[in-house]
Motif scaffolding. Sequence first.
Motif, PDB file in Angstrom:
ATOM      1  N   GLY A 185      59.159 -18.931 -29.366  1.00  0.00           N
ATOM      2  CA  GLY A 185      59.898 -20.249 -29.046  1.00  0.00           C
ATOM      3  C   GLY A 185      59.184 -21.370 -29.202  1.00  0.00           C
ATOM      4  O   GLY A 185      57.900 -21.114 -29.597  1.00  0.00           O
ATOM      5  N   PRO A 186      59.843 -22.471 -28.828  1.00  0.00           N
ATOM      6  CA  PRO A 186      58.738 -23.830 -28.977  1.00  0.00           C
ATOM      7  C   PRO A 186      57.813 -23.652 -27.852  1.00  0.00           C
ATOM      8  O   PRO A 186      57.997 -23.136 -26.650  1.00  0.00           O
ATOM      9  CB  PRO A 186      59.789 -24.900 -28.435  1.00  0.00           C
ATOM     10  CG  PRO A 186      61.134 -24.343 -28.795  1.00  0.00           C
ATOM     11  CD  PRO A 186      61.033 -22.718 -28.492  1.00  0.00           C
ATOM     12  N   GLU A 187      56.828 -24.228 -28.330  1.00  0.00           N
ATOM     13  CA  GLU A 187      55.445 -24.002 -27.257  1.00  0.00           C
ATOM     14  C   GLU A 187      55.963 -25.017 -26.093  1.00  0.00           C
ATOM     15  O   GLU A 187      56.425 -26.204 -26.015  1.00  0.00           O
ATOM     16  CB  GLU A 187      54.297 -24.848 -27.870  1.00  0.00           C
ATOM     17  CG  GLU A 187      53.017 -24.627 -27.155  1.00  0.00           C
ATOM     18  CD  GLU A 187      51.687 -25.352 -27.648  1.00  0.00           C
ATOM     19  OE1 GLU A 187      50.720 -25.325 -27.128  1.00  0.00           O
ATOM     20  OE2 GLU A 187      51.909 -25.460 -28.977  1.00  0.00           O
ATOM     21  N   LEU A 188      55.475 -24.579 -24.820  1.00  0.00           N
ATOM     22  CA  LEU A 188      55.622 -25.206 -23.474  1.00  0.00           C
ATOM     23  C   LEU A 188      54.652 -26.378 -23.531  1.00  0.00           C
ATOM     24  O   LEU A 188      53.508 -26.378 -23.769  1.00  0.00           O
ATOM     25  CB  LEU A 188      55.498 -24.277 -22.346  1.00  0.00           C
ATOM     26  CG  LEU A 188      56.394 -23.219 -21.998  1.00  0.00           C
ATOM     27  CD1 LEU A 188      55.722 -22.365 -20.900  1.00  0.00           C
ATOM     28  CD2 LEU A 188      57.685 -23.720 -21.754  1.00  0.00           C
ATOM     29  N   ARG A 189      55.284 -27.513 -23.202  1.00  0.00           N
ATOM     30  CA  ARG A 189      54.515 -28.965 -23.084  1.00  0.00           C
ATOM     31  C   ARG A 189      53.839 -28.786 -21.720  1.00  0.00           C
ATOM     32  O   ARG A 189      54.389 -28.354 -20.595  1.00  0.00           O
ATOM     33  CB  ARG A 189      55.704 -29.834 -22.723  1.00  0.00           C
ATOM     34  CG  ARG A 189      56.309 -30.382 -24.278  1.00  0.00           C
ATOM     35  CD  ARG A 189      57.029 -31.478 -24.271  1.00  0.00           C
ATOM     36  NE  ARG A 189      56.427 -32.647 -23.887  1.00  0.00           N
ATOM     37  CZ  ARG A 189      57.067 -33.861 -23.537  1.00  0.00           C
ATOM     38  NH1 ARG A 189      58.354 -33.886 -23.563  1.00  0.00           N
ATOM     39  NH2 ARG A 189      56.186 -35.077 -23.263  1.00  0.00           N
ATOM     40  N   SER A 190      52.839 -29.246 -21.741  1.00  0.00           N
ATOM     41  CA  SER A 190      51.882 -29.343 -20.528  1.00  0.00           C
ATOM     42  C   SER A 190      51.717 -30.797 -20.102  1.00  0.00           C
ATOM     43  O   SER A 190      51.660 -31.656 -20.984  1.00  0.00           O
ATOM     44  CB  SER A 190      50.146 -29.116 -20.738  1.00  0.00           C
ATOM     45  OG  SER A 190      49.777 -29.594 -21.725  1.00  0.00           O
ATOM     46  N   HIS A 191      51.868 -30.928 -19.031  1.00  0.00           N
ATOM     47  CA  HIS A 191      52.007 -32.300 -18.422  1.00  0.00           C
ATOM     48  C   HIS A 191      50.675 -32.558 -17.280  1.00  0.00           C
ATOM     49  O   HIS A 191      50.435 -31.926 -16.213  1.00  0.00           O
ATOM     50  CB  HIS A 191      53.328 -32.479 -17.576  1.00  0.00           C
ATOM     51  CG  HIS A 191      54.458 -32.236 -18.084  1.00  0.00           C
ATOM     52  ND1 HIS A 191      55.284 -33.327 -18.856  1.00  0.00           N
ATOM     53  CD2 HIS A 191      55.270 -31.191 -18.537  1.00  0.00           C
ATOM     54  CE1 HIS A 191      56.450 -32.721 -19.535  1.00  0.00           C
ATOM     55  NE2 HIS A 191      56.018 -31.324 -19.203  1.00  0.00           N
ATOM     56  N   VAL A 192      49.918 -33.371 -17.596  1.00  0.00           N
ATOM     57  CA  VAL A 192      48.539 -33.615 -17.378  1.00  0.00           C
ATOM     58  C   VAL A 192      48.523 -34.772 -16.307  1.00  0.00           C
ATOM     59  O   VAL A 192      49.053 -35.887 -16.523  1.00  0.00           O
ATOM     60  CB  VAL A 192      47.457 -33.810 -18.267  1.00  0.00           C
ATOM     61  CG1 VAL A 192      46.176 -33.843 -17.422  1.00  0.00           C
ATOM     62  CG2 VAL A 192      47.477 -32.840 -19.040  1.00  0.00           C
ATOM     63  N   CYS A 193      48.277 -34.600 -14.983  1.00  0.00           N
ATOM     64  CA  CYS A 193      48.046 -35.767 -13.930  1.00  0.00           C
ATOM     65  C   CYS A 193      47.106 -36.482 -14.381  1.00  0.00           C
ATOM     66  O   CYS A 193      45.802 -36.189 -14.532  1.00  0.00           O
ATOM     67  CB  CYS A 193      47.965 -35.236 -12.384  1.00  0.00           C
ATOM     68  SG  CYS A 193      47.556 -36.541 -11.337  1.00  0.00           S
ATOM     69  N   GLU A 194      47.226 -37.924 -14.425  1.00  0.00           N
ATOM     70  CA  GLU A 194      46.174 -38.889 -14.919  1.00  0.00           C
ATOM     71  C   GLU A 194      45.415 -39.245 -13.797  1.00  0.00           C
ATOM     72  O   GLU A 194      44.143 -39.915 -14.166  1.00  0.00           O
ATOM     73  CB  GLU A 194      46.926 -40.346 -15.474  1.00  0.00           C
ATOM     74  CG  GLU A 194      47.735 -40.918 -14.390  1.00  0.00           C
ATOM     75  CD  GLU A 194      49.342 -40.390 -14.422  1.00  0.00           C
ATOM     76  OE1 GLU A 194      50.256 -41.030 -13.791  1.00  0.00           O
ATOM     77  OE2 GLU A 194      49.523 -39.450 -14.696  1.00  0.00           O
ATOM     78  N   PHE A 195      45.438 -38.603 -12.500  1.00  0.00           N
ATOM     79  CA  PHE A 195      44.758 -39.098 -11.623  1.00  0.00           C
ATOM     80  C   PHE A 195      43.399 -37.921 -11.395  1.00  0.00           C
ATOM     81  O   PHE A 195      42.302 -38.355 -11.231  1.00  0.00           O
ATOM     82  CB  PHE A 195      45.285 -39.419 -10.418  1.00  0.00           C
ATOM     83  CG  PHE A 195      46.347 -40.485 -10.532  1.00  0.00           C
ATOM     84  CD1 PHE A 195      45.985 -41.644 -10.380  1.00  0.00           C
ATOM     85  CD2 PHE A 195      47.568 -40.387 -10.525  1.00  0.00           C
ATOM     86  CE1 PHE A 195      46.746 -42.974 -10.435  1.00  0.00           C
ATOM     87  CE2 PHE A 195      48.638 -41.422 -10.536  1.00  0.00           C
ATOM     88  CZ  PHE A 195      48.098 -42.712 -10.527  1.00  0.00           C
ATOM     89  N   CYS A 196      43.854 -36.673 -11.448  1.00  0.00           N
ATOM     90  CA  CYS A 196      42.952 -35.490 -11.154  1.00  0.00           C
ATOM     91  C   CYS A 196      42.806 -34.753 -12.343  1.00  0.00           C
ATOM     92  O   CYS A 196      42.186 -33.905 -12.064  1.00  0.00           O
ATOM     93  CB  CYS A 196      43.571 -34.914  -9.876  1.00  0.00           C
ATOM     94  SG  CYS A 196      45.094 -34.284  -9.748  1.00  0.00           S
ATOM     95  N   GLY A 197      43.600 -34.671 -13.259  1.00  0.00           N
ATOM     96  CA  GLY A 197      43.519 -33.771 -14.444  1.00  0.00           C
ATOM     97  C   GLY A 197      44.498 -32.420 -14.252  1.00  0.00           C
ATOM     98  O   GLY A 197      44.210 -31.502 -15.087  1.00  0.00           O
ATOM     99  N   LYS A 198      44.915 -32.137 -13.184  1.00  0.00           N
ATOM    100  CA  LYS A 198      45.596 -31.086 -12.863  1.00  0.00           C
ATOM    101  C   LYS A 198      46.914 -30.710 -14.009  1.00  0.00           C
ATOM    102  O   LYS A 198      47.486 -31.929 -14.332  1.00  0.00           O
ATOM    103  CB  LYS A 198      46.220 -30.719 -11.589  1.00  0.00           C
ATOM    104  CG  LYS A 198      45.354 -30.461 -10.634  1.00  0.00           C
ATOM    105  CD  LYS A 198      45.874 -30.512  -9.070  1.00  0.00           C
ATOM    106  CE  LYS A 198      46.512 -29.155  -9.073  1.00  0.00           C
ATOM    107  NZ  LYS A 198      46.834 -28.766  -7.514  1.00  0.00           N
ATOM    108  N   ILE A 199      47.340 -29.737 -14.308  1.00  0.00           N
ATOM    109  CA  ILE A 199      48.272 -29.633 -15.619  1.00  0.00           C
ATOM    110  C   ILE A 199      49.533 -28.853 -14.737  1.00  0.00           C
ATOM    111  O   ILE A 199      49.338 -27.888 -13.971  1.00  0.00           O
ATOM    112  CB  ILE A 199      47.736 -28.388 -16.628  1.00  0.00           C
ATOM    113  CG1 ILE A 199      46.446 -29.210 -17.212  1.00  0.00           C
ATOM    114  CG2 ILE A 199      48.808 -28.444 -17.590  1.00  0.00           C
ATOM    115  CD1 ILE A 199      45.436 -28.395 -18.209  1.00  0.00           C
TER     116      ILE A 199
END
Length: 411
Positions: A215-229
């Motif tokens: 299926g569609p690839e899961l979107r990764s949401h990255v924190c702009e402050f610390c880089g955690k996904i």
Amino acid sequence: MAFFTKCRICICTLKEPNGKYDMKKIPLLAQKFSTCTDLAIPTEEHLPTELCRPCHDKLEHFYLFRSQCIASDTKWRMEMLANKQITTVETQRSTAFIEETNAIVEITESVEANEGNTSTVNPETCLFKCDLCSARFLVEHRLVAHKRQHDGLMPYPCTEDGCDRAFNRLHCLSEHLKQHVGDTSLFNCEQAGCNKSYRHKPTLVMHMRRCHNLGPELRSHVCEFCGKIFNSSAVLNDHRYTHRDKSQLPHACSESNCNQRFSTKEKLKVHMLRHAGIKNFSCPYCGLRKTTRNELKIHINYHTLERTYCCRFCSKVCHSSGNLKLHVRTVHERAKDYACSHCDRRFAKPDTRKYHEMTHTGEKPNSCVDCGKRFTQPAALRTHRKIHERLRQKTLATTTVYTLALSAPTE
């Protein structure tokens, strides 16, 4: 030749030392820059982080304008809800509102049939009012569910005898009742070697995307402050509050002596249950009561040890996923995500930060009942209480010896 940095926005050369603003040294300015531009300021990249005075002033004006837009939009929406000016699209998104609308239609049709005219029904005459607050409902079961929440209970309890399950949503209760009548239809994963089964098809679809890359690839949401996904924007938005001051959290406790704030309504609701001392979930093994079902599940696992969580870096075995995450973050990653609001020190655990901040404020909430001496940490109080226990045992032993000596026969 002197080296002059350049502005991050307009790329002009910054020659005046007093006319530039470094976003690394001003965290609030970095937050405004990220909020308005969706651009991160990673420390490892060699990009300029300083702004000239004109760009700084424009950013401040834009951030204020953005905040004003959000505030006015919120105000307009609240007024629309107050006047019941809800659009058709919004109505279709709410199952509860559809039920209430259908109830009004049925009442209207019955009145028109009985009176033989086209007069409409005033909604105020068919509202079910809560006698504890100002809430009103158009269907009775919504009122019953609402009043249960005043008592700290789940809105929709299971109606089967001997079942103590309860749910936050009516459709969750409906799915649960299917199990009592024998409807246990499951959605099975058809991939070779995978025997996973789920009660809901969307859960199976998510499993296929995460585990089998179908299926569609899961979107990764990255924190702009610390880089955690993160896997979802909702979890990312909740995480962002960890980088802000506690005073910026949107949901505040209404108790007079409590100034805690929370990022979500659910966390505030659980916090208010703790204030009220409500613990609806009881352990079947030891009788200990917990506030939330998740807390009870974690506690029961310490009795049964049905699930263990092994560390992939060492031989440590944890009995909950939360303890495992904390172990990995603190021991192997050596992360210190919790910063003191009074100094520059950072800590791996929120409790450690809390006790450290008490050294700044002078708080000592743990008091000894024997001598009145106060301590910051409960562990320090427990150590102190052992002194009184030893004194009591010594006094008891001395008294016993003295009593035996007096009661001994004299020759």
